[in-house]
Design a protein around this motif. Structure first.
Motif, short mmCIF file in Angstrom:
data_model
loop_
_atom_site.label_atom_id
_atom_site.label_comp_id
_atom_site.label_asym_id
_atom_site.label_seq_id
_atom_site.Cartn_x
_atom_site.Cartn_y
_atom_site.Cartn_z
N SER A 118 8.07 -8.40 36.66
CA SER A 118 8.96 -9.61 36.27
C SER A 118 8.51 -10.07 34.70
O SER A 118 9.17 -10.37 33.72
CB SER A 118 8.47 -10.86 37.03
N LYS A 130 5.55 -6.92 41.72
CA LYS A 130 6.54 -7.55 41.35
C LYS A 130 6.47 -8.65 40.27
O LYS A 130 7.23 -8.71 39.27
CB LYS A 130 6.77 -8.63 42.60
N GLU A 131 5.44 -9.27 40.32
CA GLU A 131 4.78 -10.09 38.83
C GLU A 131 4.76 -9.25 37.80
O GLU A 131 5.11 -9.64 36.64
CB GLU A 131 3.74 -10.82 39.19
N HIS A 150 9.68 -7.21 31.75
CA HIS A 150 11.14 -7.32 31.50
C HIS A 150 11.31 -8.05 30.39
O HIS A 150 12.31 -7.85 29.55
CB HIS A 150 11.96 -7.97 32.51
N TYR A 151 10.48 -9.18 29.95
CA TYR A 151 10.48 -9.70 28.56
C TYR A 151 10.59 -8.88 27.52
O TYR A 151 10.90 -9.15 26.47
CB TYR A 151 9.66 -10.98 28.68
N ALA A 165 -1.09 -13.67 49.91
CA ALA A 165 0.14 -14.67 50.48
C ALA A 165 0.83 -15.35 49.27
O ALA A 165 1.98 -15.59 49.51
CB ALA A 165 -0.68 -15.79 51.37
N ASN A 166 -0.06 -15.56 48.37
CA ASN A 166 0.73 -16.01 47.18
C ASN A 166 1.34 -15.39 46.09
O ASN A 166 1.52 -15.92 45.26
CB ASN A 166 -0.09 -17.23 46.61
N ARG A 167 1.02 -13.89 46.29
CA ARG A 167 1.51 -13.07 45.15
C ARG A 167 1.77 -11.62 45.33
O ARG A 167 0.82 -11.10 46.25
CB ARG A 167 0.50 -13.36 43.84
N VAL A 173 4.10 -19.69 48.73
CA VAL A 173 4.92 -18.57 48.45
C VAL A 173 5.68 -18.28 49.78
O VAL A 173 4.99 -18.13 50.67
CB VAL A 173 4.70 -17.35 47.69
N GLN A 186 7.89 -14.09 43.97
CA GLN A 186 7.04 -14.01 45.05
C GLN A 186 5.64 -14.31 44.13
O GLN A 186 4.40 -14.02 44.65
CB GLN A 186 6.95 -12.63 45.64
N THR A 187 5.59 -15.38 43.34
CA THR A 187 4.21 -15.99 42.52
C THR A 187 4.23 -17.18 42.93
O THR A 187 5.13 -17.99 42.52
CB THR A 187 4.45 -15.21 41.37
N PHE A 204 -3.66 -15.61 34.59
CA PHE A 204 -4.20 -14.77 35.75
C PHE A 204 -5.65 -14.34 35.77
O PHE A 204 -6.14 -13.33 35.46
CB PHE A 204 -3.27 -13.55 36.02
#
Lengths: 222, 644
Positions: free
Chosen positions: A89, A85-86, A92-93, A79-81, B500, B560-561, A60
């Motif tokens: 995501s 949420k990312e 959580h690891y 539009a692409n991210r 996406v 959403q990525t 990123f």
């Protein structure tokens, strides 16, 4: 609220013999207008982020951005991210609790407090009394310090309350309140944003209003 | 003793003969055939012209037809780097195409197609970047790829009455129609049997305009024109001055059968078919058609003015319209001449009824009245493209070269050899009213010797040639799998694809976005699963069914990525799905094999990708258990060994 400022009373009592007590002084017109402007400055705080956290990594290079508003938590969205949420995501690891608006009581009380300070400063402008202005200024100072401390607590809790069953074990951490830090493969930058600067502007204008009234008094005397 | 003088004569004679013999040797060496060196351009210049630094982007998209692969290949220009394969008519496990219910339904019972001609949708004669249409020569279909997400969205066909759809897909200047035509005339409607002896009289071809919905791109039947049994080859659309007309080449004016190599090449001329598609629209409106196999077919005898035949040098392949629409260019494969026809002269000849005959009622226009020029381009001319500076470029198959010639003077000004046997050639914007004359692609049919040897099955060689200057310059060799026929190129900034599928735009009623909404439901012997995929897990990760159950899985990738694609493969069930970020796919199968089968993510998605797996447990008919007691025992041993 007057009691909050009472620690400074002994300093001003010395002059009380020649002029009205400091807290009883009326505010000059320019000072009252300044207070009014300061109150207006708090209105956009609802619409601009108070803080902005940016996470850079090789994946990123443009940075994942998290914006903390007075009443909400919003990731940058394209539009692409969806950055929030990312971030969840990825977190959580390491077993970090997902960032969810519902978990933040701040988003309830900070907007209320802002409203309260707008009203309090309007009251000072209308009443035109130094005590009302000083109360507002000092109370806001406490509010700001409390909010910062609370924010630090939040960062500490999220970085330390890690799920022990997480896939990746990391050393508990606290993201910086001001500055940058390396957390796993991310360089995290955390800095105040427009909303916080507006609040700082509020403090500056209120302080200016105090000074303006004092100077006006002095000029009136001379 | 020989005198001193004599000895000097002998000496000089020896010297002379030595020199002579050396000269002779040199002369002979000069005559000996030398192996030809591979054609190459100025290396440093070519390297700079095609180099796109890491992280930088190309200037154009190239969409290659994938030929018998049934796919479309996407590459970047000028780097020529391949980027993506878009599967269209054939299953493609790489992207899970042809394994989910949605794409299986589109493919039907066919497992391949023959993609020859990509056609970007147009508005006012320019590429508008909305859709890419392609033809299927084998199973008589066309397909629509949406450039919003680079996915095949629609397959239309087999088209009624069209046999061997080579004459598509080409679009009208406002994408009203998509061309299709019969390369192989057959008795109509398809499915009819007639002996081959009746070929000349009772077999037919059709040329077709398929209607394209202006908003959705949805393809439906438009008009068809019944044709004599010729072999219709390639189409092209009139534009600007000639908008409203469509052209196809045809071969086999002899109406011959058998060994066509011989039988169809006896006459000096074949035909270019000119169809006034606006007149065809009118004929349909006024009811001048008959229904054949559900299609509205115009018999040109009933609707004069719809179709005309223009004689062209024999066995033509390409017909191409100039950007201004004033000329159409046809090339006979077997002569060294490309003929330029004037559209205005065609109109005059039609008005003056300057005809030399007819074929089944379709007037044949007088060649000399329509011909503007004959250009001596070279051997085996196939296709012509145009730049923005008034030059035409014709591919020469037999000669393995491209000839550059000037419109107006009709003279060849440059020629460049290509490697080898060029078919189509393509210029960015080449089919529009505004071609961009910086590059031409030579889509060569043979590549032998220009790549690392890979055995007898060889790739295709597409060469990039700089045409910005007076002399054409070879820049790059790019190899693709078989077999691009034609390519279209569009400036990169004309396309804005999503990466996406936004959650808000996923309208699949079976999409689930929260683990709470996932689950397994049973309706009789139908098991319905709502599943999520996200780094790095499937939810649910265990599905228990009974042998013989029908299993439907709605798999939603809740990422959403960009690029967070998840695969879903089920071992020994021949299933491989890919769900892109925000996409829902439907998986359906009968659990006919008992046992325990893993499903797993096939797309390396994260550090714990390998752990992204689950189990399908199929209870055997007649009760739970394993095949035999002895295997059961060994399984137990394995299990305990594994737990240590």
């Amino acid at each position: 609220m007057a009691q909050i400022a009472s620690f400074s009373i002994p300093v001003t009592e010395a002059r009380a013999t020649v002029t009205p007590r400091f807290f009883d002084r009326p505010l000059s017109i320019s000072s009252r207008i300044t207070v009014l402007v300061a109150a207006l400055l708090l209105v956009p705080v609802y619409f601009f982020p108070l803080y902005r956290m940016t996470l850079f990594s090789n994946n990123f290079t443009d940075g994942l951005n998290l914006n903390i508003y007075a009443g909400s938590l919003r990731g940058d969205q394209s539009a692409n991210r969806d950055d929030l949420k990312e971030i969840n995501s990825l977190n959580h690891y390491i077993g970090m609790h997902p960032l969810e608006e519902a978990d933040f009581s701040e988003f309830q009380w900070i907007p209320l407090m802002l409203g309260f300070f707008i009203l309090l400063s309007l009251r000072a402008a209308i009443m035109g009394k130094m005590s009302a202005l000083a109360d507002t200024l000092v109370a806001f100072g406490w509010f700001g310090l409390f909010a910062l401390w609370h924010f630090y607590q939040r960062l500490y809790t999220y970085g330390h309350n890690l799920d022990p069953s997480a896939a990746v074990k990391v050393k508990p951490f606290t993201p910086p309140v001001f500055g940058s830090a390396q957390i796993a493969n991310f360089t995290v930058y955390n800095y105040p944003a427009v909303g916080t600067y507006l609040m700082a502007g509020f403090v500056v204008l209120l302080s200016a209003a105090v000074v303006l009234s004092m100077r006006a008094k002095r000029e009136a005397r001379s | 003793m020989i005198s001193k003088g004599a000895s000097s004569i002998v000496k000089s004679a020896v010297q002379a003969s030595f020199l002579l013999s050396m000269a002779l040797l040199l002369f002979l060496a000069g005559c000996a055939p030398k192996p030809k060196v591979h054609q190459r351009g100025d290396i440093a210049q070519a390297a700079a012209a095609t180099y796109v630094a890491p992280g930088d982007l190309d200037q154009y998209y190239i969409f290659y037809s994938g030929g018998q692969s049934g796919s479309v290949f996407v590459a970047g220009l000028p780097s020529m780097r391949p980027i993506l394969t878009i599967p269209v008519f054939a299953p493609y496990p790489a992207t899970g195409y042809g394994y989910d219910q949605e794409s299986k339904a589109m493919l039907g019972k066919y497992t391949w197609g023959d993609v020859h001609h990509p056609a970007l949708s147009q508005t006012k004669g320019d590429y508008d970047g909305r859709w890419l249409f392609v033809n299927d020569n084998a199973n008589n279909r066309v397909a629509r790829i949406d450039l919003h997400d680079f996915k095949t969205k629609e397959i239309f066909g087999p088209i009624p009455n069209v046999s061997g759809n080579h004459g598509g897909a080409f679009v009208t200047p406002n994408s009203e129609y998509l061309l299709a035509a019969s390369r192989f005339s057959v008795p109509l409607p398809k499915g009819t049997y007639l002996p081959i002896e009746q070929y000349a009289t009772n077999y037919h071809g059709v040329v077709t305009g398929l209607a394209v919905d202006a908003k959705t791109g949805h393809i439906s039947l438009g008009w068809q024109v019944l044709m004599p049994p010729l072999d219709f080859d390639i189409g092209s659309l009139g534009k600007a001055a000639s908008e409203g007309w469509a052209f196809w080449t045809s071969y086999n004016a002899e109406r011959a059968t058998g060994k066509l190599e011989v039988t169809s090449t006896q006459r000096d001329r074949d035909y270019i078919v000119a169809v006034n598609w606006k007149a065809a629209e009118q004929a349909i409106k006024s009811g001048k058609y008959k229904m054949i196999d559900g299609a509205k077919v115009i018999d040109p005898r009933d609707a004069p003015g719809v179709a005309f035949l223009v004689p062209c040098s024999k066995s033509p392949h390409g017909v191409d319209v100039t950007p201004d629409g004033k000329y159409f260019v046809g090339s006979g494969k077997l002569v060294g001449i490309t003929t330029v026809f004037s559209f205005a002269k065609l109109q005059q000849a039609i008005a003056a009824k300057n005809f030399t005959g007819n074929e089944d009622g379709i007037p044949v226009v007088n060649y000399d009245a329509v011909k503007e020029a004959e250009v001596n381009v070279g051997l085996g001319p196939l296709h012509t493209q145009f730049d923005d500076k008034g030059y035409a470029y014709t591919s020469l198959y037999v000669e393995s070269a491209i000839a550059k010639w000037k419109l107006g003077t009709w003279e060849v000004v440059d020629k460049i050899p290509v490697s080898y046997n060029i078919g189509h050639l393509a210029i960015p914007g080449g089919d529009t009213v505004h071609p961009d004359g910086k590059y031409v692609l030579a889509l060569n049919k043979l590549s032998h010797g220009r790549h690392l040897s890979v055995g007898p099955a060889q790739p295709e060689d597409t060469q990039l040639i700089d045409i910005s200057g007076d002399k054409m310059k070879l820049l790059y060799d790019a190899f693709t799998e078989p077999e691009p026929h034609y390519a279209e190129m569009i400036p990169a900034d004309r396309l804005h694809p999503i990466e996406v599928y936004a959650q808000a735009e996923n309208h699949d009623p079976n999409a689930v976005w929260d683990v709470q909404h996932t689950g397994i439901k049973r309706e009789g012997n139908h098991v319905v699963v709502h599943m999520t995929a996200v780094r790095s897990n499937f939810e649910p990760n265990k599905i228990e069914v009974n042998q013989g159950d029908l299993v439907t899985i709605y798999l939603t990738n809740i990422e959403q990525t960009t690029n967070e694609i998840h695969g879903w493969a089920l071992e020994e069930y021949n299933i491989q799905i890919a769900a892109d970020p925000g996409e829902t796919k439907t998986i359906e199968f009968v659990a006919d094999k008992p046992g325990v089968f893993a499903y797993y993510c096939t797309k390396f998605c994260s550090a714990l990708h390998q752990e992204m797996q689950g189990y399908l447990l199929v209870k055997p008919k007649g009760g739970a258990g394993t095949k035999t007691a002895s295997t059961h025992g060994s399984h137990e041993q394995l299990a305990s060994a594994g737990s240590r």
